[in-house]
Design a protein around this motif. Structure first.
Motif, PDB file in Angstrom:
ATOM      1  N   LEU A  96      -7.464  -3.629  -3.469  1.00 36.63           N
ATOM      2  CA  LEU A  96      -6.676  -4.861  -3.494  1.00 36.63           C
ATOM      3  C   LEU A  96      -7.561  -6.074  -3.773  1.00 36.63           C
ATOM      4  O   LEU A  96      -7.197  -6.967  -4.539  1.00 36.63           O
ATOM      5  N   LYS A 103      -7.540  -8.758  -6.922  1.00 35.76           N
ATOM      6  CA  LYS A 103      -7.560 -10.207  -6.728  1.00 35.76           C
ATOM      7  C   LYS A 103      -8.668 -10.847  -7.570  1.00 35.76           C
ATOM      8  O   LYS A 103      -8.462 -11.862  -8.220  1.00 35.76           O
ATOM      9  N   ALA A 139      -7.794  -2.560 -10.068  1.00 37.61           N
ATOM     10  CA  ALA A 139      -8.244  -1.952  -8.820  1.00 37.61           C
ATOM     11  C   ALA A 139      -9.546  -1.180  -8.989  1.00 37.61           C
ATOM     12  O   ALA A 139     -10.175  -0.791  -8.020  1.00 37.61           O
ATOM     13  N   VAL A 178       0.854  -3.367  -5.793  1.00 40.62           N
ATOM     14  CA  VAL A 178       0.442  -4.503  -4.960  1.00 40.62           C
ATOM     15  C   VAL A 178       1.650  -5.007  -4.176  1.00 40.62           C
ATOM     16  O   VAL A 178       1.595  -5.225  -2.971  1.00 40.62           O
ATOM     17  N   GLU A 203       1.519  -6.893  -0.325  1.00 40.09           N
ATOM     18  CA  GLU A 203       0.677  -8.076  -0.561  1.00 40.09           C
ATOM     19  C   GLU A 203       1.376  -8.965  -1.591  1.00 40.09           C
ATOM     20  O   GLU A 203       1.035  -9.003  -2.773  1.00 40.09           O
ATOM     21  N   LEU A 206      -2.198   1.902  -6.528  1.00 39.86           N
ATOM     22  CA  LEU A 206      -3.176   1.814  -5.451  1.00 39.86           C
ATOM     23  C   LEU A 206      -3.112   3.010  -4.504  1.00 39.86           C
ATOM     24  O   LEU A 206      -4.051   3.260  -3.761  1.00 39.86           O
ATOM     25  N   SER A 262      -5.363 -11.567   3.077  1.00 39.45           N
ATOM     26  CA  SER A 262      -4.312 -11.705   2.068  1.00 39.45           C
ATOM     27  C   SER A 262      -4.379 -13.073   1.417  1.00 39.45           C
ATOM     28  O   SER A 262      -5.046 -13.986   1.917  1.00 39.45           O
TER      29      SER A 262
END
Lengths: 680, 263
Positions: free
Chosen positions: A402, A406, A411, A488, A493, A613, B190
């Protein structure tokens, strides 16, 4: 012979209508009060806009509610249920009539007079007999065969409920038969048994010509019937048999947005500013989700089809409903004040529904496809994950991928600049990277696995080759492509999903194309169902099917040969997006192909253990891999080639081929690779 | 309990093609993403967990340029109360000694009970800063700590030794503890968690604010001089052992014996 009518026969000196009124009023008050309590919890829950698109909802309620369309997926149990349900529908008029007959012995419903009334009486009598037989079969079936899907592991004290309800329904029939059977005997009309078989049958057990006994049975049967009826009605909302009342509303309000995940909270502009994100307790579920809990009949079809459950993970969709309903009944009791936590101060999310259950779900949707009354699970699981993620609680193995998404948009942790590296210097294809402002016909969305996983890059290359050979004007986004965000979002998330989807949407909007095409059903699903803006998107199998229909391309049997081929429906292509036929059309266009369907196919396909994921997710409870179970299913039908149309299915099934010792016996291939190798 | 965590901001080299920068004193970092040193991630988590248990304040400090702010903010999202980014251009090219001196200056003027660091950094693996910093602050220190308990002005902890042995140690606080990875399960950060701490100011401090001069930091203050960074010479290539599992296993055992790896 004189016939005593219940309405004209005082009991203990009290006129019958007075008693009928008391029973009716008391039962109605208690029932209304319980219903008020149940609805009160729904009113306290989160909002959920389920009032739009009324025609589609009415159609669903007719087809799946009244039409029981999903029931025959389990043929035996389904037929029994359809008979019971039809019986309930028919006998509801009889119940109303009998309530009225407590007040007036000549009462009947306005339209049930004359020949129609007689026809109904006869139909009713046949129905009573059928329902009674069904109850007996259902009781015996449970008692003798103990079907495993009816069990409640870890939560005892539920099994008896089914017997109570079946017993009450049977009692309803028997009392009706006593009431009418005695009348049948008293009236003794020759030949009437053709029309009233239940009454005639019951009368066989009654003493002949003793009118006082028969009249006592007639009146007694009536009052017993009335008491059982109101007892049953009031038992429904305090038991699992609430579904008798809630199932059709539950179908009517069911989710019409297949494939999509609900927003964090409906009606909130910026969910990031909420005090709490996701679901931790009953009232943070939506009212519809509470209705789901009320409506579950514990039939266990969801769990029976859950791949996570099949391999020994702790998840059982049914038990989520059962446990949440128990929790609701305990903490929002009929008498006394609502409290939370119960006697042992347990939290719903964490203690009652454990983290291992919540993370075990692959969001494959088998449970939802099976539920006869459209109970939802994926949205609930995702909402609970959102809560856990918000507290930073997520399995360690999922954290890194994750974070990589970002920071790098994939991934795999690979550098953004290498996203299109697979497409360089291909022999049979030229892959154009579409810059901002440029145009193409087909925008090929490769997604992270197609860009970075060496095995899946092969599918990317094959697809590029097929499109080149068919002179299609296609291009890719290159560095400007980000992970689709399908998993995701499903891992809860939401912030990161918004981030990656916004980047992709920006990339789409700054370029011109007619359609997006992807061989990854997960990407297809996210773009089609989750992205806040609409883009035309198709799956690669649909594109190939189109090419074959246009006769610009044809396939030969060179690669497949004489081998037996089967097709594995990917969850996100089939169940979540309804694409079942095109991949099969493509396969069946191969002349002379030996094609065999697995027992679990189409909407009953068995998940390979999930994509995106979830490839990084390690479950400690499972006894075997879902992919291994799936490969065995293919072996059972003698398949030598498993064709799939999803990169993650390919990875999981290829691994499973090795671990089940089927290497050299069964080969897994993506549909695109198969087409590439079979093009004439 | 006031805890100061020293965090290192390092380049992520895991999937990158590394090249040596001009002058051969460092690798090329322009294209690399940076992130928290994984060892320090455990240190931050441990600090927050201790705070959640006994109360207090967690301060995270990082000696790195401005771009490290995002990573510091993630530390705030993990539960740290304040974060400081320490940097001046003069600090470029310093060694572990310089970093320890800067951190010592930063920490000395503060009220603290515990300093936490990772034992090593993933990028250079020197493992110098923790020990030197403790010496400069004149407090006891330990490394490779895998469990920490705080009680009555004492810190007791376990150290992981070779062969699966644990060493149980106790010391007075204040002290400095360099943690091992795996002593806790760091929480997930997060996007929303980061958003929640978006308004917290992350002050920047330079040599002036710390009361240092340019001679104490960067290349000028370094005691180690980087001679050269180079990539290892390319080997002759690997041998792929084909065949059935039992055959290739036998061949592998044979090779290992030949090379003296097996007795």
């Amino acid at each position: 012979m004189d016939i005593l009518k219940p309405a004209d026969t005082p009991l203990l000196g009290i006129p019958a209508p007075v008693i009928a009124l008391c029973v009716l009023v008391l039962a109605a008050i208690f029932f209304s009060y319980v219903m008020y309590k149940r609805i009160d919890l729904m009113r306290k829950a989160a909002p959920d806009p389920r009032f739009s698109n009324i025609p589609a909802r009415v159609w669903r309620a007719l087809l799946y509610g009244f039409g029981q369309w999903r029931q025959p997926r389990y043929l035996g149990a389904g037929i029994l249920h359809i008979l019971l349900f039809a019986g309930f529908m028919i006998l509801s008029l009889r119940s109303l009539t009998l309530i009225g007959r407590g007040f007036s012995s000549t009462f009947h419903l306005p339209f049930l007079t004359g020949p129609i009334g007689f026809a109904y009486e006869s139909l009713k009598d046949y129905t009573v007999l059928v329902v009674l037989i069904v109850c007996v079969i259902a009781i015996l079936r449970r008692a003798i065969f103990h079907p495993s899907r009816y069990q409640h592991p870890g939560v005892p004290g539920h099994e008896y409920e089914a017997y109570v309800i079946l017993g009450l329904v049977a009692a309803l029939m028997v009392t009706d038969m006593v009431h009418d059977g005695s009348l049948f005997k008293l009236e003794s009309v020759p030949g009437a048994y053709h029309w009233f078989p239940a009454a005639a049958f019951a009368s066989l057990f009654m003493p002949s010509h003793d009118s006082s006994v028969l009249n006592a049975l007639h009146v007694g049967g009536y009052w017993a019937h009335i008491l059982v009826f109101f007892g049953l009605l009031n038992y429904l909302p305090i038991s699992k048999h609430f579904h008798v009342i809630t199932a059709i509303p539950n179908v009517y309000f069911s989710n019409l947005n297949r494939g999509a995940i609900k927003p964090v909270r409906y009606g909130v502009e910026d969910w990031m500013t909420l005090d709490q994100c996701g679901v931790s307790d009953l009232t943070s579920f939506t009212w519809k989700h509470i209705l789901d809990f009320y409506s579950c009949a514990d039939c266990g079809r969801c769990t029976d089809n859950c791949p996570a459950n099949a391999v020994g993970r702790t998840l059982s969709p049914k038990m989520i409903s059962v446990k949440a309903r128990d929790y609701a009944y305990e903490n929002y009791p009929i008498f006394g004040k609502a409290h939370s936590g119960g006697s042992e101060n347990k939290k719903l999310v964490g203690d009652i529904i454990t983290e291992s259950e919540i993370w075990a779900c692959t969001t494959c949707g088998a449970c939802e496809a099976e539920c006869p009354i459209f109970i939802e699970y994926i949205d609930k699981i995702v909402d609970m994950r959102r809560y856990l993620i918000d507290r930073g609680e997520i399995p360690q193995s999922l954290q890194k991928p994750l974070q990589q998404i970002k920071k790098k948009g994939n991934a795999y942790g690979a550098m953004k600049s290498k996203r299109a590296a697979w497409a360089k210097g291909l022999e049979d294809a030229e892959v154009r990277i579409l810059s901002e402002g440029e145009s193409c016909d087909l925008l090929f969305f490769v997604d992270s696995c197609g860009s970075f996983d060496p095995r899946i890059q092969e599918i990317s290359k094959s697809f590029a080759k097929i499109m080149s050979r068919n002179n299609l004007d296609f291009a890719i986004l290159g560095q400007d492509e980000n992970d689709s965000g399908n998993e995701v979002r499903r891992l809860g998330e939401e912030g990161l999903f918004e981030q990656v989807s916004a980047k992709n949407i920006e990339a789409f909007k700054s370029r011109n194309f007619n359609e997006i095409v992807s061989f990854d059903p997960h990407a297809l699903n996210a773009i089609r169902n989750d992205y806040p803006e609409t883009f035309p998107v198709i799956h690669s199998s649909q594109l190939i099917s189109r090419l074959l229909n246009r006769k610009t391309m044809s396939l030969n049997r060179d690669w497949v040969g004489d081998r037996v081929v089967t097709y594995h429906d990917p969850c996100y292509l089939g169940r979540h997006n309804g694409v079942y036929d095109e991949p099969r059309d493509v396969l069946k266009s191969i002349p002379g192909i030996k094609y065999k369907e697995m027992e679990r196919s189409f909407s009953r396909s068995f998940c390979c253990s999930g994509g995106g994921l979830l490839l990084w997710y390690e479950n400690e409870d499972e006894k075997e891999r879902m992919g291994e179970v799936r490969v065995r299913m293919a072996a059972e039908v003698g398949a030598q080639v498993i064709v799939t149309a999803c990169p993650f299915c390919l990875i999981n099934l290829e691994d499973a081929i090795k671990t089940t010792g089927n290497e050299g016996k069964i080969e897994v291939i993506d549909l695109i690779e198969l087409v590439d190798r079979s093009m004439s | 309990m006031n805890i100061i965590v020293c965090m290192k901001w390092i380049p992520d080299t895991s999937e990158a093609d590394l090249t040596v920068a001009a002058g051969a004193k460092d690798i090329k970092k322009d294209d690399l993403d940076h992130d928290i040193n994984d060892w320090d991630r455990f240190a931050v988590e441990e600090a927050v967990q201790i705070k959640e248990k006994v109360g207090g304040k967690v301060t995270v400090v990082c000696v790195a340029p401005e771009d490290s702010e995002e990573t510091l903010r993630e530390c705030l999202a993990r539960g740290a109360d304040e974060a400081f980014q320490v940097w001046s251009d003069e600090m470029e090219g310093g060694d572990g000694y310089c970093t320890a001196s800067i951190l010592a200056k930063f920490i000395k003027n503060r009220d603290f009970d515990l300093v936490l660091t990772g034992t090593l950094a993933e990028d250079d693996g020197a493992g110098q800063v923790g020990g030197m910093l403790a010496a400069m602050l004149d407090i006891p220190s330990s490394t490779l700590v895998s469990k920490i308990e705080i009680h009555d002005k004492k810190a007791s902890f376990l150290r992981e030794l070779e062969g699966g042995l644990y060493e149980s140690v106790e010391t007075d606080i204040p002290c400095l503890i360099s943690v091992a990875t795996g002593l806790n399960e760091p929480r997930f950060v997060s996007i929303r968690a980061v958003r929640k701490v978006a308004s917290i100011d992350i002050p920047n401090m330079g040599i002036e604010e710390l009361g240092m001069d340019a001679g104490q930091v960067g290349q000028a203050g370094a005691r180690l001089v980087m001679e050269e960074v180079s990539l290892p010479p390319e080997g002759e290539g690997a041998e792929i052992i084909a065949g059935k599992p039992e055959e290739s296993a036998a061949r592998l055992a044979e090779i290992l014996k030949e090379k003296g790896a097996l007795g």
